[in-house]
Design an enzyme around this catalytic site. Structure first.
Site, PDB file in Angstrom:
ATOM      1  CG  ASN A  46      37.994  53.308   9.408  1.00  0.00           C
ATOM      2  OD1 ASN A  46      38.117  53.909   8.046  1.00  0.00           O
ATOM      3  ND2 ASN A  46      38.923  52.361   9.739  1.00  0.00           N
ATOM      4  CG  ASP A  47      40.435  51.823  12.952  1.00  0.00           C
ATOM      5  OD1 ASP A  47      39.230  51.905  12.645  1.00  0.00           O
ATOM      6  OD2 ASP A  47      40.958  51.060  12.677  1.00  0.00           O
TER       7      ASP A  47
END
Ligand code: FRU
Length: 515
Positions: A46-47
């Site tokens: 993710n991020d």
């Protein structure tokens, strides 16, 4: 802290994580695996985290779950590049190994300290299972520090907690430190869910990066539905004419959809305003989305050595409905790196960094094209691995909708990127997508763009996703688009009227070296 022991535990956790990624990579299917977007070779990401330029290389870290294709106990994956075009994989950088980060090394940022050494600030996460009626989870989150031991940023030593969890003042979430230096002082912002469950951003200061003092709540979101502001970011942008503005960014949890806005589960955007150190942020604009596509979240920016402000976002999967890529041994990729610039009119332009042009290997220029009503024209036999630049002349076009079908393959499947004259927006429509989430997204055009009568699109098409940059960065749309096996064409199309194209070029793109 017994440092030797701590480092040994961490080193072993990293070795296990590498093996986890390798096991998933070994059974990876590449049907939608990106060729020019950063992804892990196996596992979930993710991020973007810890973005920086250090000792002659660009570094991108990212949230990584090395043992599955769903979100899970978070690590930091890592890639680096000399030129932001060709990337190489680096060892997993951080893994849970301390009591305070036992359930996840969550998102954070990088700075180069006064001693020239790279520091990573991240959130150590502990998840506490509540026994109450709804068995809700509570998070116990502290901000932590790790220091690079080498110029390649391959080995990190954890230094433990630098900002403790403020138990009385926050409800549970308190994470994603973003650190920067300004006028001789260090600043950190952290996203928080206040005791009254309001989304806030907290500001801290430090002289030495180790001891941090709470300064103030920099910003509280006015919408009572918004209970948490994830991944805050804060920076100044200067326009060519010399004007300076502060940009406050966050990924808001809890905001309700409203018309075309906030259609994703959570939505990442920014406000432009003013700020003086130690003061609170004064917004001068409303909330603006960074990206109008289906799959964009948790962006992070950093300043390059040439003062460019560069941002990566995470192309986040849908939270409802199928995520077919999870069968493939990997899930999630980042966007292209994007440069942010403050325009004369006070808005922010978002364009792919100029290095992206080095991905082009060959091009085919079509020049002017006139398309009759309901006419279609194939412009590429294979969409994947192309960049399409096209300018539509709206003044001479009469179509209700006109644009480009990409990934057009078997069973009439495609993703449609079009100008829609009824709503005067650019639409990414996945009604006919072969697999994955459907629905459409619609990005606005400024009144200046509409009155200019031209729409310029720069569309990047990878194996399983598209990014459309509209009118030289006025808006961007990033969406997954999963074609069926076999060639997926790019086809021009005009509906209920004609389309006049001023110019059209198809570039073939090469990969970024992470296959
Ligand atoms: C945003 C986020 C962050 C957190 C990380 C955990 O997508 O929820 O707030 O640090 O992901 O993976």
């Amino acid at each position: 802290m017994d440092t030797d022991h701590v480092n040994k535990d961490h080193a072993q956790a990293l070795i296990r994580a590498e093996a986890g990624v390798a096991a998933l990579a070994a059974r990876r299917s590449d049907r939608w695996y990106p060729q020019f977007h950063i992804a892990s070779d196996g596992g979930w990401i993710n991020d973007p985290n810890g973005l920086c330029y250090y000792h002659g290389r660009w570094h991108v870290f990212y949230q990584l779950h090395p043992y599955g294709t769903q979100w899970g106990p978070m690590h930091w994956g890592h890639v680096s590049s000399e030129d932001m075009v060709t990337w190489r994989r680096e060892p997993v950088a951080l893994a849970p190994s301390l009591e305070q980060d036992r359930d996840g090394v969550f998102s954070g940022s990088a700075v180069i300290g006064d001693d020239g050494r790279l520091r990573l600030f991240y959130t150590g996460n502990i998840t506490i299972q509540q026994r109450g009626e709804n068995h809700a989870e509570e998070l116990y989150e502290a901000q932590m520090l790790a220091e690079a031991q080498d110029d390649d940023a391959r080995v990190f030593t954890k230094r433990g907690v630098v900002v403790a969890f403020p138990e009385d003042a926050v409800h549970s979430d308190f994470r994603d430190p973003k650190v920067w230096k300004q006028d001789g002082a260090w600043y950190m912002i952290v996203g928080a869910r206040s005791a009254r469950e309001r989304g806030q951003i907290w500001l801290y200061t430090s002289q030495d990066l180790v001891s941090w003092e709470f300064s103030r709540v920099l910003y509280e979101h006015p919408d009572p539905d918004v209970y948490m502001l994830e991944c805050p970011d804060f920076f100044a942008l200067r326009s060519d004419s010399g004007g300076m503005k502060w940009v406050l960014c966050f990924s808001a949890m809890g905001s309700k959809p409203c018309g075309f806005m906030n259609r994703n589960a959570n939505n990442a955007g920014y406000m432009i305003g003013t700020w003086e150190p130690h003061g609170c942020f004064h917004p001068e604009t409303g909330f603006r989305l960074w990206d109008w596509g289906h799959n964009f979240y948790a962006p992070q920016s950093f300043e390059g050595p040439d003062s460019r402000r560069i941002m990566y976002g995470w192309m986040s999967p849908e939270t409802s409905g199928p995520v077919p890529v999870q069968e493939d041994g990997w899930c999630g990729n980042l966007t292209l790196p994007r440069e942010l610039a403050l325009d004369k009119d006070g808005s922010i332009r978002i364009t792919p960094v100029k290095e992206t042009e080095a991905l082009r290997t060959s091009q085919y220029k079509f020049g002017k094209i006139s398309l009759g009503a309901e006419e279609q024209l194939i412009i590429a036999e294979e969409s994947a691995g192309t960049e399409i630049e096209m300018v539509i002349d709206l003044n001479s076009s009469t179509a209700e909708r006109c644009g480009l079908k990409v990934h057009a393959g078997g069973q009439g499947s495609y993703t449609y990127i079009a100008y829609d004259d009824q709503i005067q927006r650019i639409v990414v429509d996945r009604q006919a997508a072969a697999e994955g989430g459907r629905g459409y997204r619609a990005a606005p055009l400024s009144s200046e763009s509409l009155s200019s009568g031209r729409v310029a699109l720069r569309i990047f098409i990878d194996r399983g996703c598209v990014e459309a940059y509209i009118n030289n960065g006025e808006q961007v749309m990033s969406s997954f688009s999963y074609p069926v096996e076999g060639p997926g064409k790019s086809i021009l199309l005009a509906e209920r009227g004609t389309m006049e194209i001023e110019s059209l070029t198809v570039h073939r793109l090469r990969g970024i070296g992470l296959s």
